[in-house]
Design an enzyme around this catalytic site. Structure first.
Site, PDB file in Angstrom:
ATOM      1  N   SER A 104      -0.205 -12.002  16.427  1.00 18.26           N
ATOM      2  CA  SER A 104      -0.147 -10.978  16.415  1.00 18.26           C
ATOM      3  C   SER A 104      -0.761  -9.574  16.909  1.00 18.26           C
ATOM      4  O   SER A 104      -1.658 -10.501  15.482  1.00 18.26           O
ATOM      5  CB  SER A 104       1.093 -11.010  15.831  1.00 18.26           C
ATOM      6  OG  SER A 104       1.285  -9.811  15.448  1.00 18.26           O
ATOM      7  N   TYR A 108       6.093 -12.354   6.786  1.00 13.63           N
ATOM      8  CA  TYR A 108       5.732 -12.200   8.998  1.00 13.63           C
ATOM      9  C   TYR A 108       4.517 -12.151   9.020  1.00 13.63           C
ATOM     10  O   TYR A 108       3.709 -13.575   9.079  1.00 13.63           O
ATOM     11  CB  TYR A 108       6.772 -11.574   9.287  1.00 13.63           C
ATOM     12  CG  TYR A 108       6.222 -11.442  10.721  1.00 13.63           C
ATOM     13  CD1 TYR A 108       6.664 -13.187  11.749  1.00 13.63           C
ATOM     14  CD2 TYR A 108       5.396 -10.762  11.784  1.00 13.63           C
ATOM     15  CE1 TYR A 108       6.326 -13.265  13.316  1.00 13.63           C
ATOM     16  CE2 TYR A 108       5.059 -11.186  12.875  1.00 13.63           C
ATOM     17  CZ  TYR A 108       5.329 -11.808  13.325  1.00 13.63           C
ATOM     18  OH  TYR A 108       4.633 -11.916  14.793  1.00 13.63           O
ATOM     19  N   LYS A 117       1.404 -15.117  10.404  1.00 11.62           N
ATOM     20  CA  LYS A 117       0.341 -15.122  11.116  1.00 11.62           C
ATOM     21  C   LYS A 117      -1.273 -15.648  10.762  1.00 11.62           C
ATOM     22  O   LYS A 117      -2.405 -16.179  11.311  1.00 11.62           O
ATOM     23  CB  LYS A 117       0.229 -13.778  12.903  1.00 11.62           C
ATOM     24  CG  LYS A 117       1.575 -13.880  13.053  1.00 11.62           C
ATOM     25  CD  LYS A 117       2.100 -15.035  13.547  1.00 11.62           C
ATOM     26  CE  LYS A 117       3.099 -15.615  14.186  1.00 11.62           C
ATOM     27  NZ  LYS A 117       3.751 -16.398  15.358  1.00 11.62           N
TER      28      LYS A 117
END
Ligand code: UDP
Length: 342
Positions: free
Chosen positions: A127, A152, A156
Site C-alpha cells: 500500500s 494496519y 504492510k
C-alpha cells in the site's frame, strides 16, 4: 496445460477482480479465503462473468497444518497472489494484535509452505500508506518509508521486510510487491464489487451509499489543506486496472523477466484528485446529487499523495486505462445493483 495460481483472499474486493482477469488470461485459479470479510456470492459473480467457477477452499491461513495439506495436495501450483489480510485502518488501532497476528502470520505461513514445497513466485498486496506524507510528489518507489500511522500500515511495512529477508535467505523465492494507491470502482458488469461491512470508512463507498440514500450525508474531512480547493488529494485507481497489474506481475515472474528477486511497483494513475473534485465528478457522470458537508480533518489523514507511475509503466509494462468518470460510474452501477435501484 493451464498454469495454476493460488489467490488468497480471492473472494474479496480486489481479489475477486483479479481472479476474473486471471481466468480471462487463461490461468487456472484456486482461492483460499476464510470469508471473514467477503461471501461466496463473489464466486457466483466470477462465474457469471467468465463462465468458470474457480476452485475454492474455505480456511484461515493461520491454520498452518491445513495450509501444509493444501500445498501437499496441489503439486502443480505455479504461483501465489496474496490478498488475504485485515484492512481497516481504524479497526487496526482498536485491535492491533488481531492485525499483527492476521497480516504477519498469514504471510509467514505462506512463505514457509512455499520454501518447503519449492513453490514460487508470490505477488504481495502492499500500500502507498507506507510512504506517509511524502516530501516529493509524485511519489516514486525510492521514496523513504516513513513510520506507520496505524497498525494496519505497519503490517504492510513489516510484511515487505519479511519478504525481503526471506528472499535473501531462500534462493527459491521471488516476489513482486505492488503498492496500491486508492482502489475504487467495480467490474463493468456490476456482478462483483466492494462490499463494505457496516458504515464504510472509504470515500467512494460513502459517496455511493449517500447517493443511494442509505446514508444521510457525506462528511468531507477538511477544506483547509494546502491544495487548490482545500480538500485532500489522492490517486484513485480503477480496480479492474489494478487487477490487470497482478496478472502482468505474475507473468513477469513466471517468465523470469524480473530484474531483481524482489521488485516494488506503485500502482496508481499518476493523477491526483481532491475529495471535492471526486464528488463533483460523481454528480456529473451519474446525475445524482451527493448531500455533503465540510467538517474538520480526520485524524491520521495525509494532505496529498499521488503516484509516479514511470516504473510500473516502463518496467512492468502496465498502465491504468480507465478514466475517473467511468470508474465512478461503475461504482454507482454496483451500488444500484446492491440496493436494487433502477
Ligand atoms: N474522506 C472524506 N469523507 C469520508 C471518507 C473519506 O472526506 O467519508 C476523505 C479522506 O479524508 C481522504 C480521502 O477521502 O482525504 C480518501 O479517504 P479513504 O478513506 O477512501 O482512503 P485513504 O486515502 O484514507 O486510505
Amino acid at each position: 496445460m493451464k498454469e495454476l495460481i493460488l489467490v488468497t483472499g480471492g473472494t474479496g474486493y480486489i481479489g475477486s477482480h483479479t481472479v476474473v482477469e486471471l481466468i480471462k488470461e487463461g490461468f487456472d485459479v484456486v482461492i483460499i479465503d476464510n470469508l471473514s470479510n467477503s461471501t461466496t456470492e463473489s464466486l457466483d459473480g466470477i462465474e457469471q462473468i467468465t463462465g468458470i467457477r474457480p476452485d475454492f477452499e474455505q480456511f484461515d491461513l493461520l491454520d498452518l497444518q491445513r495450509l501444509e495439506q493444501f500445498f501437499a495436495s496441489r503439486p502443480s501450483l505455479k504461483a501465489i497472489i496474496h490478498f488475504a489480510a485485515s484492512k481497516a485502518v481504524g479497526e487496526s488501532v482498536e485491535k492491533p494484535l488481531l492485525y499483527y497476528r492476521n497480516n504477519l502470520n498469514s504471510l509467514i505461513n505462506l512463505l514457509h509452505c512455499m520454501v518447503v514445497h519449492e513453490v514460487s513466485p508470490i505477488v504481495f498486496s502492499s500500500s502507498c500508506t507506507i510512504y506517509g506524507q511524502p516530501r516529493e510528489l509524485p511519489v516514486t518507489e525510492q521514496a523513504p518509508i516513513l513510520p506507520a500511522e496505524s497498525p494496519y500500515g505497519n503490517t504492510k511495512q513489516i510484511c515487505e521486510e519479511i519478504l525481503a529477508d526471506s528472499i535473501s535467505a531462500f534462493n527459491v523465492l521471488k516476489a513482486i510487491s505492488l503498492r496500491y494507491f486508492n482502489p475504487i470502482g467495480a467490474h463493468p458488469s456490476a456482478l462483483i464489487g466492494e462490499l463494505p461491512r457496516g458504515v464504510p470508512n472509504n470515500l467512494v463507498p460513502y459517496v455511493t451509499q449517500t447517493a443511494a440514500g442509505v446514508l444521510p450525508e457525506l462528511k468531507i474531512y477538511g477544506n483547509d489543506y494546502d491544495t487548490p480547493d482545500g480538500s485532500a488529494i489522492r490517486d484513485y485507481i480503477n480496480v479492474v486496472d489494478l487487477a490487470r497489474a497482478h496478472v502482468t506481475a505474475i507473468r513477469r515472474l513466471i517468465a523470469g523477466k524480473n530484474s531483481e528477486p524482489l521488485e516494488y511497483f506503485n500502482l496508481g494513475t499518476g493523477k491526483g484528485t481532491s475529495v471535492l473534485e471526486l464528488v463533483q465528478t460523481f454528480e456529473q457522470v451519474t446525475g445524482v446529487k451527493v448531500n455533503h458537508r465540510i467538517v474538520g480533518r480526520r485524524a491520521g489523514d495525509i494532505e496529498k499523495v499521488w503516484a509516479d507511475t514511470t516504473k510500473a509503466n516502463e518496467t512492468l509494462g502496465w498502465k491504468a486505462i480507465h478514466s475517473l468518470d467511468e470508474t465512478l460510474l461503475s461504482a454507482w452501477n454496483w451500488e444500484k445493483r446492491l440496493r436494487d435501484i433502477k
